[in-house]
Design an enzyme around this catalytic site. Structure first.
Site, PDB file in Angstrom:
ATOM      1  N   HIS A  13       0.863  -1.277   0.055  1.00 46.78           N
ATOM      2  CA  HIS A  13       0.147  -0.205  -0.059  1.00 46.78           C
ATOM      3  C   HIS A  13       1.044   1.171   0.108  1.00 46.78           C
ATOM      4  O   HIS A  13       1.551   1.665   0.926  1.00 46.78           O
ATOM      5  CB  HIS A  13      -0.973   0.146   1.299  1.00 46.78           C
ATOM      6  CG  HIS A  13      -1.913   1.147   1.193  1.00 46.78           C
ATOM      7  ND1 HIS A  13      -3.088   1.075   1.579  1.00 46.78           N
ATOM      8  CD2 HIS A  13      -1.554   2.442   1.204  1.00 46.78           C
ATOM      9  CE1 HIS A  13      -3.719   2.505   1.439  1.00 46.78           C
ATOM     10  NE2 HIS A  13      -2.720   3.103   1.429  1.00 46.78           N
ATOM     11  N   HIS A  15       1.563   5.468  -1.672  1.00 49.02           N
ATOM     12  CA  HIS A  15       1.052   6.448  -2.656  1.00 49.02           C
ATOM     13  C   HIS A  15       2.469   7.104  -2.936  1.00 49.02           C
ATOM     14  O   HIS A  15       3.289   7.703  -2.337  1.00 49.02           O
ATOM     15  CB  HIS A  15       0.394   7.627  -1.616  1.00 49.02           C
ATOM     16  CG  HIS A  15      -0.755   7.121  -0.811  1.00 49.02           C
ATOM     17  ND1 HIS A  15      -1.940   7.246  -1.454  1.00 49.02           N
ATOM     18  CD2 HIS A  15      -0.902   6.512   0.225  1.00 49.02           C
ATOM     19  CE1 HIS A  15      -2.852   6.712  -0.681  1.00 49.02           C
ATOM     20  NE2 HIS A  15      -2.278   6.153   0.347  1.00 49.02           N
ATOM     21  N   LYS A 103      -9.311  -0.339  -5.659  1.00 50.89           N
ATOM     22  CA  LYS A 103      -9.466   0.357  -4.328  1.00 50.89           C
ATOM     23  C   LYS A 103     -10.721   0.975  -3.884  1.00 50.89           C
ATOM     24  O   LYS A 103     -11.359   1.659  -4.824  1.00 50.89           O
ATOM     25  CB  LYS A 103      -8.308   1.444  -4.190  1.00 50.89           C
ATOM     26  CG  LYS A 103      -8.368   2.135  -3.169  1.00 50.89           C
ATOM     27  CD  LYS A 103      -7.849   1.316  -1.753  1.00 50.89           C
ATOM     28  CE  LYS A 103      -8.083   2.261  -0.586  1.00 50.89           C
ATOM     29  NZ  LYS A 103      -6.633   2.838  -0.128  1.00 50.89           N
ATOM     30  N   HIS A 140     -10.354   1.003   2.036  1.00 46.32           N
ATOM     31  CA  HIS A 140     -10.032   2.093   3.168  1.00 46.32           C
ATOM     32  C   HIS A 140     -11.201   1.901   4.168  1.00 46.32           C
ATOM     33  O   HIS A 140     -12.283   2.177   3.806  1.00 46.32           O
ATOM     34  CB  HIS A 140     -10.007   3.511   2.571  1.00 46.32           C
ATOM     35  CG  HIS A 140      -9.763   4.471   3.825  1.00 46.32           C
ATOM     36  ND1 HIS A 140      -8.544   5.204   3.740  1.00 46.32           N
ATOM     37  CD2 HIS A 140     -10.507   4.717   4.880  1.00 46.32           C
ATOM     38  CE1 HIS A 140      -8.682   5.923   4.821  1.00 46.32           C
ATOM     39  NE2 HIS A 140      -9.640   5.665   5.416  1.00 46.32           N
ATOM     40  N   HIS A 178      -4.165  -0.760   5.927  1.00 51.16           N
ATOM     41  CA  HIS A 178      -3.913   0.229   7.254  1.00 51.16           C
ATOM     42  C   HIS A 178      -4.798   0.067   8.450  1.00 51.16           C
ATOM     43  O   HIS A 178      -5.201   0.819   8.783  1.00 51.16           O
ATOM     44  CB  HIS A 178      -3.656   1.631   6.814  1.00 51.16           C
ATOM     45  CG  HIS A 178      -4.610   2.315   5.888  1.00 51.16           C
ATOM     46  ND1 HIS A 178      -6.125   2.184   6.251  1.00 51.16           N
ATOM     47  CD2 HIS A 178      -4.583   2.784   4.705  1.00 51.16           C
ATOM     48  CE1 HIS A 178      -6.602   2.661   5.139  1.00 51.16           C
ATOM     49  NE2 HIS A 178      -5.743   3.363   4.307  1.00 51.16           N
ATOM     50  N   ASP A 251       1.592   2.595   3.671  1.00 56.44           N
ATOM     51  CA  ASP A 251       0.553   3.786   3.357  1.00 56.44           C
ATOM     52  C   ASP A 251       1.596   4.870   3.580  1.00 56.44           C
ATOM     53  O   ASP A 251       1.197   6.228   3.959  1.00 56.44           O
ATOM     54  CB  ASP A 251      -0.489   4.028   4.470  1.00 56.44           C
ATOM     55  CG  ASP A 251      -1.468   4.758   4.251  1.00 56.44           C
ATOM     56  OD1 ASP A 251      -1.563   5.342   2.984  1.00 56.44           O
ATOM     57  OD2 ASP A 251      -2.033   5.315   5.084  1.00 56.44           O
TER      58      ASP A 251
HETATM   59  C1  NCD Z   1      -3.331   9.086   2.216  1.00 53.52           C
HETATM   60  C2  NCD Z   1      -3.127  10.125   1.141  1.00 53.52           C
HETATM   61  O1  NCD Z   1      -2.439  11.211   1.522  1.00 53.52           O
HETATM   62  O2  NCD Z   1      -3.282   9.901  -0.083  1.00 53.52           O
HETATM   63  N1  NCD Z   1      -3.351   9.745   3.628  1.00 53.52           N
HETATM   64  C3  NCD Z   1      -3.538   9.095   4.758  1.00 53.52           C
HETATM   65  O3  NCD Z   1      -3.641   9.763   5.780  1.00 53.52           O
HETATM   66  N2  NCD Z   1      -3.205   7.804   5.022  1.00 53.52           N
HETATM   67  C4  NCD Z   1      -4.929   8.479   1.901  1.00 53.52           C
HETATM   68  C5  NCD Z   1      -5.097   7.195   2.733  1.00 53.52           C
HETATM   69  O4  NCD Z   1      -4.593   6.081   2.361  1.00 53.52           O
HETATM   70  O5  NCD Z   1      -6.098   7.225   3.401  1.00 53.52           O
HETATM   71 ZN    ZN Z   2      -3.088   5.196   1.682  1.00 50.07          ZN
END
Ligand code: NCD
Ligand code: ZN
Length: 353
Positions: A13, A15, A103, A140, A178, A251
């Site tokens: 996971h 970003h 997702k 999520h 998460h 995450d």
């Molecule tokens: C994530 C993001 O910034 O894209 N933020 C977070 O706090 N984890 C989005 C997510 O996974 O909820």
């Molecule tokens: Zn995330």
């Protein structure tokens, strides 16, 4: 000196964002991880096979600047589920090997989730097609009902959304992402092999006291929000249990520093740089270094039906604390690196394809 050899890990996971942020953060992940499930919450989101192909190509393009094992990094793409998702396009993207998962963001649950799902029943036909085609659903796991306290949103999601989905689609492979509560890990551990979860490094080392006592620490603000210490302890127990349904999803979620140090700060912790160091500390403290490889490198591929990496990684423990940069440059701005608030003694000594 202590050393630990393990199969090179993956991140289930992540970003990576796009453009200048992508170029700034990719190396941190690609240096330590062979593959990552890349989240689709761009603006606009990754909605179709074509979007996923184009985003994958931008990531691969950015990889070309890197050297060694990092240049070989493999992004595993996902689609962002909406009430308008075309099941045929989704299944074709999966069959063509373009995506590994889809997702689900409940609309309004987190960063860039405005296009997410409002009425879960509306996507049941897509979930049916995913079950049939064996496409993994990543979730999520928080409700967005304003009546529900932010600290209870995960537990209520399990009751109101996940349990009915599991009943309707018992052979749909689901990753509850998460997970931040004892309720979450207990639920997953009570289920069969179709239900897995990921855990982040930060939810294993800090709890809401770290974020809120003695001043508010915006770089610890993420969603799902940090919970009380008893939940943190339950997560550590689950992570170090070796349970095949539980694996790493960092995450890592970069936001430039001023958008976090703000009157209305963004949610997300940027931890890609020191994840393996943090995890080695957590597992050592739990007397479970022998379970680290299952968590970071074996359980995830087994659940996703992918081969385990053939490359290895060596972690080494040193007397002096390892020094990580506090920030990374990002265009004219910076990204603040996760500070676990304790000295880290383990570092990645060698990692190769
Ligand atoms: C994530 C993001 O910034 O894209 N933020 C977070 O706090 N984890 C989005 C997510 O996974 O909820
Ligand atoms: Zn995330």
């Amino acid at each position: 000196m202590k050393e630990l050899n393990l199969t090179r890990p993956d991140d289930w996971h992540l970003h990576l964002r796009d453009d200048v942020v992508l170029d700034s953060v990719l190396e941190a992940t690609a240096t330590d991880f062979s593959r990552a499930i890349v989240m689709p919450n761009l603006v606009p989101p990754v909605l179709t096979q074509k979007d996923a192909e184009q985003y994958r190509d931008r990531i691969k393009q950015s990889c070309q600047r890197l050297s060694g094992a990092a240049a070989e990094f493999e992004p595993l793409m996902t689609l962002y589920l909406t009430e308008a998702t075309d099941a045929n396009d989704l299944v074709s993207a999966h069959q063509a090997g373009v995506i590994q998962a889809v997702k689900l963001y409940p609309a309004g649950a987190t960063t860039n989730s405005a296009s997410g799902v409002q009425d879960i029943k509306k996507v049941y036909p897509v979930l049916e097609a995913m079950q049939k085609a064996d496409v993994v659903l990543c979730m999520h796991g928080e409700v967005t009902d304003p009546e529900i306290d932010i600290f209870d949103r995960e537990a209520v999601f399990i009751e109101r959304v996940l349990t009915p989905i599991r009943k309707a689609f018992p052979e749909l492979r689901i990753v509850l992402e998460h997970v931040t509560t004892a309720d979450g890990v207990n639920y997953v551990q009570s289920q069969d092999r179709y239900q897995a979860c990921t855990l982040t490094p930060h939810h294993l080392v800090i709890n809401r006291n770290h974020m809120l006592v003695g001043g508010i620490r915006p770089h610890y603000y993420c969603l799902p929000i940090l919970k009380r210490r008893e939940h943190q302890e339950a997560l550590v127990k689950a992570a170090t249990s070796g349970d095949a349904r539980i694996f790493l999803g960092t995450d890592s979620a970069p936001h430039v520093t001023h958008t976090k140090e703000n009157a209305c700060g963004c949610a997300g912790v940027f931890n890609a740089l020191n994840t393996m160091s943090v995890l080695a500390s957590v597992f050592e403290a739990a007397n479970a270094l022998d379970k680290l490889e299952a968590f970071t490198s074996l359980n995830g591929p087994a659940f996703y039906g992918l081969p385990v990496n053939s490359a290895k990684m060596t972690l080494r423990k040193q007397d002096e604390p390892v020094v990580f940069p506090q920030t990374l440059p990002c265009g004219d701005e910076t990204l603040t690196v996760f500070d676990p608030g304790m000295p880290l003694h383990w570092h990645v000594a060698k990692s190769a394809h």
